[in-house]
Scaffold this motif. Structure first.
Motif, PDB file in Angstrom:
ATOM      1  N   THR A 105       0.845  -1.211   0.000  1.00 41.75           N
ATOM      2  CA  THR A 105       0.000   0.000   0.000  1.00 41.75           C
ATOM      3  C   THR A 105       0.868   1.243   0.000  1.00 41.75           C
ATOM      4  O   THR A 105       0.581   2.214  -0.727  1.00 41.75           O
ATOM      5  CB  THR A 105      -0.924   0.008   1.232  1.00 41.75           C
ATOM      6  OG1 THR A 105      -1.752  -1.155   1.201  1.00 41.75           O
ATOM      7  CG2 THR A 105      -1.791   1.258   1.248  1.00 41.75           C
ATOM      8  N   LYS A 106       1.932   1.212   0.755  1.00 35.93           N
ATOM      9  CA  LYS A 106       2.859   2.342   0.812  1.00 35.93           C
ATOM     10  C   LYS A 106       3.477   2.595  -0.561  1.00 35.93           C
ATOM     11  O   LYS A 106       3.568   3.752  -1.025  1.00 35.93           O
ATOM     12  CB  LYS A 106       3.951   2.043   1.846  1.00 35.93           C
ATOM     13  CG  LYS A 106       5.102   3.051   1.886  1.00 35.93           C
ATOM     14  CD  LYS A 106       4.672   4.424   2.360  1.00 35.93           C
ATOM     15  CE  LYS A 106       5.891   5.326   2.538  1.00 35.93           C
ATOM     16  NZ  LYS A 106       5.493   6.738   2.795  1.00 35.93           N
ATOM     17  N   THR A 134       2.234   1.824  -3.468  1.00 36.53           N
ATOM     18  CA  THR A 134       1.197   2.349  -4.367  1.00 36.53           C
ATOM     19  C   THR A 134       0.922   3.831  -4.102  1.00 36.53           C
ATOM     20  O   THR A 134       0.782   4.640  -5.030  1.00 36.53           O
ATOM     21  CB  THR A 134      -0.099   1.543  -4.193  1.00 36.53           C
ATOM     22  OG1 THR A 134       0.156   0.159  -4.473  1.00 36.53           O
ATOM     23  CG2 THR A 134      -1.192   2.061  -5.111  1.00 36.53           C
ATOM     24  N   LEU A 135       0.842   4.199  -2.832  1.00 39.89           N
ATOM     25  CA  LEU A 135       0.576   5.594  -2.459  1.00 39.89           C
ATOM     26  C   LEU A 135       1.713   6.509  -2.893  1.00 39.89           C
ATOM     27  O   LEU A 135       1.486   7.630  -3.388  1.00 39.89           O
ATOM     28  CB  LEU A 135       0.366   5.701  -0.939  1.00 39.89           C
ATOM     29  CG  LEU A 135      -0.881   5.005  -0.387  1.00 39.89           C
ATOM     30  CD1 LEU A 135      -0.861   4.993   1.139  1.00 39.89           C
ATOM     31  CD2 LEU A 135      -2.161   5.692  -0.879  1.00 39.89           C
ATOM     32  N   ASP A 136       2.944   6.039  -2.731  1.00 38.10           N
ATOM     33  CA  ASP A 136       4.103   6.846  -3.140  1.00 38.10           C
ATOM     34  C   ASP A 136       4.111   7.048  -4.651  1.00 38.10           C
ATOM     35  O   ASP A 136       4.401   8.145  -5.147  1.00 38.10           O
ATOM     36  CB  ASP A 136       5.406   6.171  -2.698  1.00 38.10           C
ATOM     37  CG  ASP A 136       5.621   6.264  -1.193  1.00 38.10           C
ATOM     38  OD1 ASP A 136       4.949   7.097  -0.549  1.00 38.10           O
ATOM     39  OD2 ASP A 136       6.469   5.506  -0.661  1.00 38.10           O
ATOM     40  N   ILE A 188       0.642  10.524  -3.381  1.00 38.68           N
ATOM     41  CA  ILE A 188      -0.346  10.874  -2.357  1.00 38.68           C
ATOM     42  C   ILE A 188       0.383  11.222  -1.061  1.00 38.68           C
ATOM     43  O   ILE A 188       1.182  10.417  -0.550  1.00 38.68           O
ATOM     44  CB  ILE A 188      -1.331   9.715  -2.124  1.00 38.68           C
ATOM     45  CG1 ILE A 188      -2.151   9.479  -3.397  1.00 38.68           C
ATOM     46  CG2 ILE A 188      -2.252  10.008  -0.939  1.00 38.68           C
ATOM     47  CD1 ILE A 188      -3.080   8.291  -3.316  1.00 38.68           C
ATOM     48  N   ASN A 232      -1.084  12.581   2.050  1.00 36.77           N
ATOM     49  CA  ASN A 232      -1.785  12.194   3.279  1.00 36.77           C
ATOM     50  C   ASN A 232      -2.094  10.696   3.253  1.00 36.77           C
ATOM     51  O   ASN A 232      -3.122  10.271   2.726  1.00 36.77           O
ATOM     52  CB  ASN A 232      -3.068  13.015   3.444  1.00 36.77           C
ATOM     53  CG  ASN A 232      -2.778  14.500   3.569  1.00 36.77           C
ATOM     54  OD1 ASN A 232      -1.810  14.892   4.225  1.00 36.77           O
ATOM     55  ND2 ASN A 232      -3.608  15.329   2.949  1.00 36.77           N
ATOM     56  N   GLN A 233      -1.177   9.921   3.797  1.00 40.13           N
ATOM     57  CA  GLN A 233      -1.274   8.464   3.682  1.00 40.13           C
ATOM     58  C   GLN A 233      -1.761   7.775   4.954  1.00 40.13           C
ATOM     59  O   GLN A 233      -2.007   6.564   4.948  1.00 40.13           O
ATOM     60  CB  GLN A 233       0.099   7.897   3.296  1.00 40.13           C
ATOM     61  CG  GLN A 233       0.654   8.458   2.009  1.00 40.13           C
ATOM     62  CD  GLN A 233       2.019   7.866   1.657  1.00 40.13           C
ATOM     63  OE1 GLN A 233       2.587   7.053   2.413  1.00 40.13           O
ATOM     64  NE2 GLN A 233       2.559   8.258   0.507  1.00 40.13           N
ATOM     65  N   ALA A 283      -5.062   5.562   4.934  1.00 43.41           N
ATOM     66  CA  ALA A 283      -4.956   4.391   4.061  1.00 43.41           C
ATOM     67  C   ALA A 283      -4.035   3.335   4.668  1.00 43.41           C
ATOM     68  O   ALA A 283      -4.310   2.127   4.581  1.00 43.41           O
ATOM     69  CB  ALA A 283      -4.443   4.813   2.686  1.00 43.41           C
ATOM     70  N   LEU A 284      -2.944   3.782   5.301  1.00 45.37           N
ATOM     71  CA  LEU A 284      -1.999   2.827   5.888  1.00 45.37           C
ATOM     72  C   LEU A 284      -2.587   2.180   7.141  1.00 45.37           C
ATOM     73  O   LEU A 284      -2.313   1.009   7.417  1.00 45.37           O
ATOM     74  CB  LEU A 284      -0.681   3.540   6.209  1.00 45.37           C
ATOM     75  CG  LEU A 284       0.127   3.968   4.965  1.00 45.37           C
ATOM     76  CD1 LEU A 284       1.319   4.824   5.359  1.00 45.37           C
ATOM     77  CD2 LEU A 284       0.595   2.738   4.177  1.00 45.37           C
ATOM     78  N   THR A 337       6.098   1.250   8.134  1.00 47.88           N
ATOM     79  CA  THR A 337       6.398   1.161   6.698  1.00 47.88           C
ATOM     80  C   THR A 337       7.842   0.790   6.410  1.00 47.88           C
ATOM     81  O   THR A 337       8.249   0.774   5.250  1.00 47.88           O
ATOM     82  CB  THR A 337       6.084   2.507   6.027  1.00 47.88           C
ATOM     83  OG1 THR A 337       6.869   3.541   6.641  1.00 47.88           O
ATOM     84  CG2 THR A 337       4.608   2.850   6.134  1.00 47.88           C
TER      85      THR A 337
END
Length: 649
Positions: free
Chosen positions: A57-58, A60-62, A66, A68-69, A72-73, A84
């Protein structure tokens, strides 16, 4: 998970300190390493199953840029925290050198979510890493916490059990450092009594719903968690949802409180805990404008709040609505206490957060030392706070606790119980309970603490509280709110100088010169400072006297003699009798027979409140009988005669 297992796990962790840190830290500093490592080991165990989901997930967000994670994390970890970094604690064992281990461990710490970072920062845990690395102890420490016999995983230990293990460690460290314990740790028996006093009177009538609990001086958070448990016990079968809020200025104890909630699975509640050196409750209210259903605290006693006062602009510039309130027609009634002791301001803080628009209102239980009952003169902040709570009918009871009940002090302590929804039978009344004799001695002292409140002791106090009577007047007394109030009245007498001319009105400069040259005497003429117009009615009690001026009877005012000025403390409940007020009745009975020329300056009259347990529960020692005294005298005479015979012989 039973208490025996929790004790065993706590003992295993306690043993790690002796095994790894004995020659590296003094015993009192073991907690600096062991408590944060315990937190890390539990969080690591909880996050193990979702680790890969968090990492993906980390990534994908990076890739999507994005920023403000956090939300989601948290969702990816299925927890209110996450990590992470590419490591779990067990992965750190692969490091080939101490330097690599340190780098990997620091990267591991850096990967935690912001709420865990706040805990680590306030524990100042990163400051321990160089010392542990230099002593080649970091790897050993991690290895000990990974031992299979110390299983802190959620499969073996639920959140409640983990919280119990952590609290047991905190308790042991606090008792080990008993000189500091009282600052951060209120004994559980005292907290249990406080929570029962707060909840039991309305437990049966609490409706289903959500309730907010708050502690403005939360220490390690034990009060909040015990309060939460007690409320749920007393309302079993009801649909009660609780949310905990707290504030704590001490960094380490704040970290402990926040960690304790996270370890118990209350990550959302942990987000409502604010603390650290910048979060002083008095000068930086983290929950300004918020109201709570139940509140309890054990604020610091005798601790200066001068720094907070300066941050708020100085004593005379404070405008905080918690401490400057409207009361008795005064829109700026000040509750600001002297800078030497801010404990009563914590009570004012709780009062400002009471709910007034709900069925149950708000209830408060707060611990104070004896000075809260009587310090502060009429019109000063401490007295004004007592006046405010009494005249607004907020105080249900004040309970005097046994001495030597706390870890680092043997002073007298009291629980104040407040409510803005008092039962009809309690309205306008205050119950004082002397529970100083209800305690159970400890087999071994813990610092100054040599006793505790057993379950039977607490039951006895609660039975007295619920009875709300004076069946046993030695332990329970009921008073009207006004019984604690008094007028502080300024009483003056005329300045009488030998060289003063009878019937002459003196100007201020002339009075000053006359003071310098003339002697005072009781039989000398009184110095007249003001002559009133015709038609003004004489009122000697208020300083309006009749005197001969230029051959005519006029109403005058005398210069007061500062050396004879005094004050009288007159109960608010003083009966008026045939006079206009209780003040006048008191003065005519107690003052004028001895100083017939005395008067009062009504502009200086102030209202004060104080509570004296000593006066209300004092038991004088019985006087010895004449026969006992006579026997002692005869024994001394006989002894003297024997000594004299030896000398003469």
């Amino acid at each position: 998970m039973n208490s025996t297992t929790n004790q065993r796990l706590a003992q295993l962790i306690w043993n790690i300190a002796d095994d790894v840190l004995r020659d590296l830290y003094v015993r009192g500093k073991y907690r600096d390493v062991i408590l944060p490592m315990t937190v890390l080991r539990r969080l690591d165990s909880v996050l193990a199953e979702t680790k890969q989901n968090v990492l993906s997930t980390k990534k994908t967000l990076d890739a999507a840029s994005i920023v403000n994670q956090d939300a989601a994390l948290r969702q990816a970890a299925a927890q209110d925290f996450y990590n992470t970094s590419p490591f779990l604690l067990k992965d750190l064992r692969a490091a080939s050198t101490q330097m690599q281990l340190r780098q990997n461990f620091e990267a591991y710490l850096d990967g935690f979510s912001p709420n865990v970072q706040e805990i680590l920062e306030n524990f100042e845990f990163r400051n321990q890493i160089p010392r542990l690395t230099k002593a080649d102890a970091l790897g050993t420490l991690i290895e000990k916490f990974l031992d299979p016999t110390l299983d802190l995983s959620p499969k073996s230990l639920d959140n409640h059990g983990m919280g119990s293990v952590f609290e047991e460690l905190v308790r042991r460290f606090n008792e080990e450092n008993n000189e500091e314990a009282g600052e951060h740790w209120t004994p559980r028996d005292v907290v249990k009594l406080m929570t029962r006093l707060m909840f039991e009177p309305i437990a049966d009538s609490i409706p289903d719903g959500t309730y907010l609990l708050y502690d403005g001086a939360m220490g390690t958070g034990g009060m909040l968690t015990v309060a939460d448990d007690t409320l749920n016990e007393l309302t079993a079968g009801k649909k009660i949802d609780t949310h905990l809020y707290g504030q704590e200025i001490n960094a380490e104890t704040f970290a402990i409180a926040k960690a304790d909630l996270i370890l118990k699975g209350d990550g959302r509640a942990a987000d409502n805990i604010k603390g650290g050196p910048e979060f002083s409750t008095l000068s930086n209210d983290a929950f300004a404008g918020k109201e709570f259903d139940f509140m309890l605290s054990n604020p610091p006693y005798g601790k200066s709040w001068k720094t907070d006062q300066e941050r708020m602009g100085g004593a005379k510039s404070i405008t905080d609505p918690r401490f400057i309130v409207e009361h008795d027609g005064d829109p700026e009634f000040s509750l600001v206490t002297r800078s030497s002791d801010g404990q009563m301001l914590f009570l004012a803080n709780l009062i400002a957060k009471m709910k007034n628009d709900t069925v149950t209102g708000s209830r408060i239980a707060e611990i104070h030392n004896g000075s809260s009952l009587f310090t502060g003169d009429a019109g000063q902040g401490e007295s004004n706070i007592r006046r405010y709570v009494m005249e607004n009918d907020l105080v249900e009871a004040i309970v005097a606790l046994p001495l030597n009940l706390f870890y680092n002090t043997g002073i007298a302590t009291y629980i104040w119980v407040l409510s803005n929804r008092k039962q009809d039978r309690r309205k306008g009344k205050v119950q004082l309970i002397d529970a100083t004799k209800w305690f159970t001695p400890l087999r071994k002292n813990l610092g100054s603490k040599n006793c505790e409140l057993s379950a039977a002791n607490i039951d006895a106090i609660m039975a007295t509280f619920h009875a709300f009577d004076e069946a046993d007047a030695e332990v329970s007394k009921i008073f009207d709110n006004a019984d604690f109030g008094y007028y502080k009245v300024a009483v003056d007498r005329p300045l009488r100088l030998v060289d003063a001319e009878p019937g002459r009105v003196y100007k201020p400069a002339e009075i000053k010169a006359l003071r310098a040259t003339s002697e005072r005497a009781d039989a000398a003429p009184a110095v007249i400072k003001k002559l009133h117009k015709f038609g003004v009615v004489a009122d000697p009690l208020r300083g309006l006297f009749e005197a001969e001026v230029d051959g005519k009877t006029r109403v005058v005012e005398y210069e007061r003699d500062t050396e004879l000025s005094d004050t009288e403390q007159i109960p608010l409940t003083e009966p008026e009798g045939e006079y206009a007020s209780g003040i006048e009745a008191f003065l005519r009975r107690e003052v004028l027979p001895y100083a017939s020329d005395a008067w009062i300056d009504e502009s200086k009259t102030k209202i004060g409140y104080e509570v004296s347990f000593t006066r209300h529960f004092y038991k004088p020692a019985p006087m010895r009988t004449l026969d006992e005294i006579r026997a002692d005298i005869r024994a001394l005479e006989a002894e003297t005669d024997d000594l004299l015979s030896e000398i003469v012989g």
